[in-house]
Design a protein around this motif. Structure first.
Motif, short mmCIF file in Angstrom:
data_model
loop_
_atom_site.label_atom_id
_atom_site.label_comp_id
_atom_site.label_asym_id
_atom_site.label_seq_id
_atom_site.Cartn_x
_atom_site.Cartn_y
_atom_site.Cartn_z
N GLN A 11 -16.00 20.76 23.50
CA GLN A 11 -16.28 20.26 21.51
C GLN A 11 -16.79 21.45 21.16
OE1 GLN A 11 -19.26 17.27 22.49
NE2 GLN A 11 -20.52 18.50 21.72
N LEU A 12 -17.48 21.49 20.50
CA LEU A 12 -17.71 23.21 20.27
C LEU A 12 -18.33 23.45 19.25
CD1 LEU A 12 -17.31 26.25 19.37
CD2 LEU A 12 -16.12 25.35 17.35
N THR A 13 -20.04 23.24 18.39
CA THR A 13 -20.41 23.29 18.02
C THR A 13 -20.91 24.51 17.18
OG1 THR A 13 -22.67 22.16 19.41
CG2 THR A 13 -23.34 23.55 17.76
N VAL A 14 -20.66 24.38 15.89
CA VAL A 14 -20.50 25.40 14.66
C VAL A 14 -21.68 26.05 13.97
CG1 VAL A 14 -19.23 25.96 13.27
CG2 VAL A 14 -18.25 24.71 14.84
N TYR A 15 -22.15 27.04 13.89
CA TYR A 15 -23.17 27.13 12.87
C TYR A 15 -22.19 27.85 11.69
CZ TYR A 15 -27.14 29.61 10.89
OH TYR A 15 -28.63 30.03 9.70
N ILE A 16 -23.30 26.75 10.37
CA ILE A 16 -22.43 27.37 9.28
C ILE A 16 -23.94 28.07 8.69
CG2 ILE A 16 -22.27 26.47 7.02
CD1 ILE A 16 -20.07 25.07 9.26
N LYS A 17 -23.19 29.37 8.42
CA LYS A 17 -23.82 30.55 8.09
C LYS A 17 -24.17 31.18 6.69
CE LYS A 17 -24.77 35.28 9.00
NZ LYS A 17 -24.50 36.57 10.08
N ARG A 18 -24.44 31.43 5.75
CA ARG A 18 -24.56 31.77 4.65
C ARG A 18 -24.39 33.17 4.33
NH1 ARG A 18 -26.08 30.37 -0.64
NH2 ARG A 18 -26.94 28.18 -0.40
N ASP A 40 -18.56 26.01 1.61
CA ASP A 40 -17.90 26.50 0.40
C ASP A 40 -18.00 27.93 1.06
OD1 ASP A 40 -17.67 28.24 -1.99
OD2 ASP A 40 -19.57 27.38 -2.62
N LEU A 41 -16.58 28.30 0.42
CA LEU A 41 -16.43 29.58 1.64
C LEU A 41 -16.78 31.19 1.10
CD1 LEU A 41 -12.40 29.24 3.29
CD2 LEU A 41 -14.88 29.58 4.71
N LEU A 42 -16.97 30.54 -0.17
CA LEU A 42 -17.29 31.80 -1.16
C LEU A 42 -19.29 31.79 -0.53
CD1 LEU A 42 -16.67 31.36 -4.22
CD2 LEU A 42 -15.71 32.75 -3.01
N THR A 43 -19.78 31.31 -0.40
CA THR A 43 -21.38 31.33 0.01
C THR A 43 -21.85 31.19 1.52
OG1 THR A 43 -21.41 28.74 -0.17
CG2 THR A 43 -21.41 30.23 -2.01
N HIS A 44 -20.87 30.09 2.57
CA HIS A 44 -21.40 30.25 3.56
C HIS A 44 -19.95 30.61 4.47
CE1 HIS A 44 -23.82 27.53 1.72
NE2 HIS A 44 -24.93 28.23 2.89
N GLY A 80 -11.78 23.48 10.94
CA GLY A 80 -12.16 21.79 10.80
C GLY A 80 -13.12 23.00 9.62
N ALA A 81 -14.01 22.92 10.04
CA ALA A 81 -15.28 23.39 9.73
C ALA A 81 -15.13 23.92 8.66
CB ALA A 81 -15.77 23.87 10.89
N ARG A 82 -14.31 25.26 8.75
CA ARG A 82 -14.72 25.93 6.92
C ARG A 82 -13.31 25.59 6.10
NH1 ARG A 82 -13.22 31.89 7.71
NH2 ARG A 82 -11.65 31.42 5.78
N GLU A 83 -13.28 24.00 6.57
CA GLU A 83 -12.61 22.89 5.31
C GLU A 83 -13.33 22.16 4.91
OE1 GLU A 83 -8.43 21.54 5.21
OE2 GLU A 83 -7.44 23.69 6.21
N SER A 84 -14.64 21.93 5.21
CA SER A 84 -15.66 21.65 4.80
C SER A 84 -17.24 22.26 4.19
CB SER A 84 -16.57 20.89 6.24
OG SER A 84 -17.12 21.44 6.71
N PRO A 109 -14.48 16.23 13.58
CA PRO A 109 -16.29 16.34 13.12
C PRO A 109 -16.76 15.15 14.42
CG PRO A 109 -15.24 15.55 11.40
CD PRO A 109 -14.01 15.85 12.27
N ILE A 110 -17.61 15.33 14.86
CA ILE A 110 -18.51 14.55 15.35
C ILE A 110 -19.86 14.34 14.74
CG2 ILE A 110 -20.26 13.56 17.52
CD1 ILE A 110 -18.31 15.25 19.37
N ARG A 111 -20.43 15.16 13.81
CA ARG A 111 -21.09 15.94 12.75
C ARG A 111 -21.32 17.10 12.17
NH1 ARG A 111 -26.13 17.96 11.92
NH2 ARG A 111 -28.05 16.78 11.02
N GLN A 112 -20.89 16.20 10.76
CA GLN A 112 -21.20 17.80 10.30
C GLN A 112 -22.89 17.63 9.15
OE1 GLN A 112 -17.29 16.43 8.92
NE2 GLN A 112 -16.84 18.84 8.43
N GLY A 113 -23.19 18.28 8.60
CA GLY A 113 -24.47 17.69 7.80
C GLY A 113 -25.45 19.51 9.06
N GLY A 114 -26.53 19.94 7.66
CA GLY A 114 -27.58 20.51 7.44
C GLY A 114 -26.35 22.47 7.62
N ARG A 115 -27.65 22.80 9.02
CA ARG A 115 -26.57 24.36 9.30
C ARG A 115 -25.44 24.36 10.14
NH1 ARG A 115 -27.50 28.82 5.82
NH2 ARG A 115 -29.45 27.94 4.68
N THR A 116 -25.14 23.19 11.74
CA THR A 116 -25.10 22.79 12.22
C THR A 116 -24.19 21.52 12.75
OG1 THR A 116 -26.62 21.70 13.02
CG2 THR A 116 -26.48 23.95 13.66
#
Length: 128
Positions: free
Chosen positions: A116-123, A58-62, A52-56, A89-96
Motif C-alpha cells: 500500500q502506498l500513500t501519495v501526496y499530491i503536491k502543487r 494535472d502534471l503542469l500544476t501538481h 497511476g497517481a500521476r495519471e489522475s 486507487p483505494i482513495r483519490q481526493g484532496g491532497r492524498t
C-alpha cells in the motif's frame, strides 16, 4: 539509463485491471539464496502506484510524491519468472491518494506481494 530500463520493467499503463507493470526476474535482482529481493518488490509497488497517481492529476500544476509504503511478502519468486504489478486507487481526493498494489508471479498467477502506498499530491510552480 532510467531504472525502468535497468530492471527491464515494461509499463503496460492503465488497463481495466489498474496501472500495470511487468518485470522479468533476473539473477541481478535476487538475494544470495536466489529469490527475488524484497526491495525490488517495494520499488515496483511504488513505481506502479506513483504512475497511476500521476495519471489522475494535472502534471503542469501538481506532482505525486510517495509518503508511506508498506509491503508484505507472501511467497518467493525465482529467476526466470516475470512479475506482474497491479496498482489500484483505494482513495483519490484532496491532497492524498492511497493505492493498493498486488504483485503476481506470471508462471502460476499466484499473489506473492501486497503493498500500500500513500501519495501526496503536491502543487508545483507553473512551468513555462
Amino acid at each position: 539509463m532510467h531504472m525502468l530500463e535497468f530492471f527491464g520493467m515494461k509499463r503496460l499503463g492503465m488497463t481495466a485491471d489498474g496501472y500495470v507493470l511487468e518485470t522479468p526476474v533476473t539473477a541481478e535482482v535476487t538475494q544470495p539464496d536466489g529469490i527475488l529481493h524484497g526491495g525490488l518488490s517495494a520499488l515496483l509497488a511504488e513505481e506502479a502506484a506513483s504512475q497511476g497517481a500521476r495519471e489522475s492529476i494535472d502534471l503542469l500544476t501538481h506532482t505525486a510524491v510517495g509518503l508511506d509504503l508498506t509491503s508484505t511478502h507472501l511467497l518467493p519468486v525465482h529467476v526466470g519468472d516475470t512479475i506482474r504489478t497491479v496498482a489500484n486507487p483505494i482513495r483519490q481526493g484532496g491532497r492524498t491518494q492511497v493505492w493498493k498494489v498486488e504483485q503476481y508471479r506470471k508462471s502460476d498467477g499466484e499473489l506473492f506481494n501486497v503493498s500500500q502506498l500513500t501519495v501526496y499530491i503536491k502543487r508545483i510552480a507553473p512551468r513555462g
